[in-house]
Design an enzyme around this catalytic site. Structure first.
Site, PDB file in Angstrom:
ATOM      1  N   LYS A  54     -17.598  10.587  -2.809  1.00  0.00           N
ATOM      2  CA  LYS A  54     -17.862   9.902  -4.072  1.00  0.00           C
ATOM      3  C   LYS A  54     -17.148   8.570  -4.216  1.00  0.00           C
ATOM      4  O   LYS A  54     -17.513   7.762  -5.072  1.00  0.00           O
ATOM      5  CB  LYS A  54     -17.520  10.837  -5.231  1.00  0.00           C
ATOM      6  CG  LYS A  54     -18.522  11.961  -5.364  1.00  0.00           C
ATOM      7  CD  LYS A  54     -19.883  11.361  -5.614  1.00  0.00           C
ATOM      8  CE  LYS A  54     -20.920  12.420  -5.882  1.00  0.00           C
ATOM      9  NZ  LYS A  54     -22.128  11.835  -6.451  1.00  0.00           N
TER      10      LYS A  54
HETATM   11  N1  PMP Z   1     -20.237  18.226  -2.567  1.00  0.00           N
HETATM   12  C1  PMP Z   1     -19.226  17.835  -3.355  1.00  0.00           C
HETATM   13  C2  PMP Z   1     -17.882  18.464  -3.162  1.00  0.00           C
HETATM   14  C3  PMP Z   1     -19.438  16.870  -4.353  1.00  0.00           C
HETATM   15  O1  PMP Z   1     -18.418  16.501  -5.151  1.00  0.00           O
HETATM   16  C4  PMP Z   1     -20.727  16.320  -4.517  1.00  0.00           C
HETATM   17  C5  PMP Z   1     -20.967  15.310  -5.598  1.00  0.00           C
HETATM   18  N2  PMP Z   1     -21.039  15.894  -6.868  1.00  0.00           N
HETATM   19  C6  PMP Z   1     -21.767  16.759  -3.686  1.00  0.00           C
HETATM   20  C7  PMP Z   1     -21.478  17.701  -2.709  1.00  0.00           C
HETATM   21  C8  PMP Z   1     -23.196  16.285  -3.853  1.00  0.00           C
HETATM   22  O2  PMP Z   1     -23.399  14.925  -3.679  1.00  0.00           O
HETATM   23  P1  PMP Z   1     -24.494  14.117  -4.517  1.00  0.00           P
HETATM   24  O3  PMP Z   1     -23.936  13.930  -5.906  1.00  0.00           O
HETATM   25  O4  PMP Z   1     -24.648  12.823  -3.813  1.00  0.00           O
HETATM   26  O5  PMP Z   1     -25.756  14.909  -4.570  1.00  0.00           O
END
Ligand code: PMP
Length: 321
Positions: free
Chosen positions: A40
């Site tokens: 992120k």
């Molecule tokens: N895994 C974790 C630990 C995350 O923090 C996130 C983001 N919320 C994701 C997967 C999924 O990523 P995205 O928001 O890009 O779908």
């Protein structure tokens, strides 16, 4: 020199699944190597840079976001760096490490109880506060800059790192949908027939039933279908059980020394399952490491239940590519 955000390492993990004499590989992008330890950081940096450039995010303007953790942590750290106060609305059932980290970066944190409405309520409260104090709402679930960042950077890096090999599949869990949308779009330009696999928590309640979530794969499956997600790009959905995702993450740590978070375990399971339909390279993401989950079930011993998919996978080794 490596930058503090992006240009993360890629490894290939060798394993056997189902067939004793068939060794296979999954290519994995290790996102724990970003500044605050998750994928992120990429989108927080990109969104701040782009909105500062276009003057949407003005000097000292507060940043207000609803998040299940990592996005908030990234905005909190980068907000401290760029002089933007950061307000975070977060469900109270996330790991305690997340909340402590947010506060350590100076974010003002509001915890929202499951009974109060969980994640959806977080979004409502973030919207309300941003109107009251004239803050900037990145809104990762609908902000096109989120997926664009993965298109321009994460996706491009994957193409460069696998070099001459042909990618047959990409697997990712869906939180905001930014990773799966952005990376898939880039990979499809090079490999039009690539299979895209989405990972979702099996224990997630039916969407749009207004029941706040109870599953344990933090970071994905946030109670609703994010606006960014175009479901047409997905070829297969893998519904992964909490215990299987957690156990897979435990095994990656114990057997290979890869200390990763729970959604990484889920992504790996999804990638192995997609690998059954592809003889070409399958790529996935490990979004963060194990340190934000030390007080969760991740720290419990390996579950030996033979029915778990994680226990049918023999992890052999990994190497950097
Ligand atoms: N895994 C974790 C630990 C995350 O923090 C996130 C983001 N919320 C994701 C997967 C999924 O990523 P995205 O928001 O890009 O779908």
């Amino acid at each position: 020199m490596k930058k503090t955000i992006g240009e993360t390492p890629m490894i290939k993990i060798k394993y056997k699944y189902k067939y004793k004499n068939k060794e296979k590989e999954i290519y994995v992008k290790l996102e724990q190597y970003n500044l605050t330890g998750s994928i992120k950081d990429r989108i927080a940096l990109y969104i701040i840079e782009e909105t500062e450039k276009s003057k949407i995010l003005k000097e000292k303007m507060p940043i207000i976001e609803a998040t299940s953790g990592n996005t908030g942590i990234s905005f909190a750290a980068l907000g401290a760096k760029t002089n933007h106060p950061v307000y975070i609305f977060i469900p109270d059932f996330v790991s305690s490490e997340r909340i402590k980290l947010l506060k350590s970066y100076g974010a003002k944190v509001t915890l929202v109880k499951r009974e109060e409405g969980g994640f959806k309520k977080c979004i409502e409260l973030a919207d309300k506060l941003s109107k009251e104090i004239n803050g900037y709402r990145p809104n990762q679930f609908s902000n096109y800059l989120n997926s664009k960042c993965h298109y321009l950077k994460t996706g491009r890096e994957i193409i460069e790192q696998v070099k001459e090999e042909k990618i047959g599949g990409f697997v990712s869990g869906i939180g905001s949908g930014g990773t799966i949308m952005g990376v898939s779009k880039k990979l499809k330009e090079y490999y039009p027939n690539i299979l895209i696999g989405a990972v979702m928590p099996k224990e997630m309640p039916l969407l749009n039933k207004d029941i706040p979530t109870r599953h344990k794969i933090e970071g994905i499956g946030d109670d609703f279908i994010p606006e960014l997600l175009d479901q047409k790009i997905i070829n297969k959905v893998f519904y992964i059980e909490d215990e299987d995702a957690i156990n897979m993450a435990r095994l990656l740590s114990k057997k290979l020394g890869l200390g990763v978070g729970i959604s990484s375990g889920a992504n790996f399971l999804g990638a192995v399952l997609l690998g059954e339909s592809s003889n070409e390279i399958v790529v996935t993401i490990f979004p963060d490491d194990n340190k934000k989950y030390l007080t969760t079930d991740l720290s419990k011993p390996i579950n030996l239940n033979k029915n778990l998919i994680s226990n049918k996978i023999e992890l052999l080794s990994y190497e950097e590519i």
